[in-house]
Design a protein around this motif. Structure first.
Motif, PDB file in Angstrom:
ATOM      1  N   LEU A 173      -1.709   7.864  -7.571  1.00  0.00           N
ATOM      2  CA  LEU A 173      -0.893   7.865  -8.778  1.00  0.00           C
ATOM      3  C   LEU A 173      -0.226   6.514  -8.988  1.00  0.00           C
ATOM      4  N   PHE A 174       0.265   5.919  -7.890  1.00  0.00           N
ATOM      5  CA  PHE A 174       0.891   4.602  -7.998  1.00  0.00           C
ATOM      6  C   PHE A 174      -0.109   3.558  -8.480  1.00  0.00           C
ATOM      7  N   ILE A 176      -2.763   4.056 -10.320  1.00  0.00           N
ATOM      8  CA  ILE A 176      -3.055   4.287 -11.735  1.00  0.00           C
ATOM      9  C   ILE A 176      -1.929   3.767 -12.623  1.00  0.00           C
ATOM     10  N   LEU A 177      -0.676   4.109 -12.232  1.00  0.00           N
ATOM     11  CA  LEU A 177       0.461   3.645 -13.026  1.00  0.00           C
ATOM     12  C   LEU A 177       0.567   2.125 -12.989  1.00  0.00           C
ATOM     13  N   TYR A 178       0.297   1.530 -11.836  1.00  0.00           N
ATOM     14  CA  TYR A 178       0.360   0.073 -11.726  1.00  0.00           C
ATOM     15  C   TYR A 178      -0.693  -0.577 -12.623  1.00  0.00           C
ATOM     16  N   LEU A 180      -2.031   0.759 -15.357  1.00  0.00           N
ATOM     17  CA  LEU A 180      -1.615   0.924 -16.750  1.00  0.00           C
ATOM     18  C   LEU A 180      -0.492  -0.039 -17.109  1.00  0.00           C
ATOM     19  N   TRP A 181       0.480  -0.156 -16.228  1.00  0.00           N
ATOM     20  CA  TRP A 181       1.596  -1.066 -16.481  1.00  0.00           C
ATOM     21  C   TRP A 181       1.135  -2.515 -16.506  1.00  0.00           C
ATOM     22  N   ARG A 184      -0.383  -3.186 -19.801  1.00  0.00           N
ATOM     23  CA  ARG A 184       0.667  -3.350 -20.799  1.00  0.00           C
ATOM     24  C   ARG A 184       1.336  -4.702 -20.675  1.00  0.00           C
TER      25      ARG A 184
END
Length: 332
Positions: A173-174, A176-178, A180-181, A184
């Protein structure tokens, strides 16, 4: 005293009493001796070990080996033996007491099926001695503790495995979020988003409104185009269809203008407030569209086109529909 001394003492004492049943007691002594020699030879070699066993328990063990209850003469012989092996009254041998009342477990002898109490100090012994049948047996309490220990290890392993799975899930999860971030962050740093307007990569919002009347545009701040040498020359203003500020993407900092080049051909140029530099974004051609005159981008992948509204604003469209409306600004 050794066994021979004990036996001679008992025999001599029986003869000295002048009892009528002396022979019966002597035969009982011989029977007890035979049972000890067959099943409990260690007590013949060292009779004082009988002090470690309660007298009544010893009698029950002899009775089991005999196959029936002891006679009164045999009871008397056992009592005589214990009287002779007992330590002097002035120096009693301290008997082991239970550590704590109730600190025991009950197990069943697999040979004679007799229940017996096992005190806490014997729980870790590998083998137990049954006073009823005189056999040794594996300690079931110790085996139970070993099984409990193995069970705890299995549960701990399962728990650690679940924790490892949880950490793996959190790590994924980390990541994936990293990712995506990070995408961005790249978008915010480079100023490039998923949409291009007239071939120029600028930050835009992904919201698309299909109705120009229902779309709200931020309040306009007064912008006047001028140069250090004065206002835009009249001949240049005559070629301009208009200049518009982009509040949708850049809070009015980005400017767009349409310049007429020749009949039916125009140029869409992009600039910024506070500068006199303009860059051609794309070429436009004039074309009718639903009763309106629109300006279509030449060789546009997104099939963009622009329409000048009656209010003076410049509405932007692509193949999906309406995008936004730029505010017209003064060009004096």
């Amino acid at each position: 005293m050794d066994w021979n001394e004990i036996k001679e003492s008992i025999v001599g004492d029986l003869h000295s009493r002048g009892l009528k049943d002396t022979e019966i007691r002597l035969r009982a002594l011989n029977r007890i001796e035979n049972i000890l020699q067959l099943y409990y030879a260690s007590y013949i070699r060292n009779p004082e070990k009988l002090n470690e066993i309660d007298k009544e328990v010893f009698k029950r063990g002899i009775s089991v080996r005999k196959g029936k209850a002891l006679s009164s003469a045999e009871h008397g012989v056992v009592n005589e033996i214990y009287e002779r092996i007992a330590p002097p009254l002035l120096m009693p041998v301290p008997r082991k007491k239970p550590l704590v009342e109730g600190k025991y477990k009950v197990c069943i002898c697999p040979n004679c099926y007799t229940p017996a109490k096992v005190t806490e100090d014997l729980w870790d012994c590998k083998e137990l001695f049954c006073p009823e049948c005189g056999n040794f047996m594996p300690n079931p309490i110790r085996e139970e503790k070993v099984l409990e220990s193995v069970g705890r290890m299995v549960v701990t392993g399962i728990l650690l495995g679940n924790i490892a799975k949880l950490f793996c899930g959190l790590f994924v999860l980390f990541v994936i979020l990293y990712a995506l971030w990070g995408c961005r962050g790249v978008t915010e740093t480079t100023g490039c988003s998923w949409r291009t307007i007239a071939g120029v990569c600028i930050p835009v919002d992904s919201v698309i409104c299909n109705d120009t009347a229902s779309c709200s545009i931020p309040s306009e701040k007064k912008i006047t185009l001028s140069t250090e040498k004065g206002n835009i020359p009249r001949e240049q203003r005559e070629k301009l269809l208009g200049v518009w500020a982009d509040y949708f993407n850049a809070n009015g900092e980005v400017l767009w203008r349409i310049v007429k080049k020749e009949k039916g051909l125009y140029a869409l140029e992009i600039g910024r407030t506070g500068t006199d530099e303009w860059q051609v974004s794309c070429e436009l051609i004039e074309a009718p569209n639903g009763g309106y005159t629109v300006y279509e981008a030449v060789e546009s992948v997104a099939e963009e086109y622009y329409r000048i509204e009656t209010s003076g604003g410049l509405s932007v469209f692509d193949r999906y529909g309406y995008i936004t409306t730029y505010r017209k600004i003064s060009t004096r």
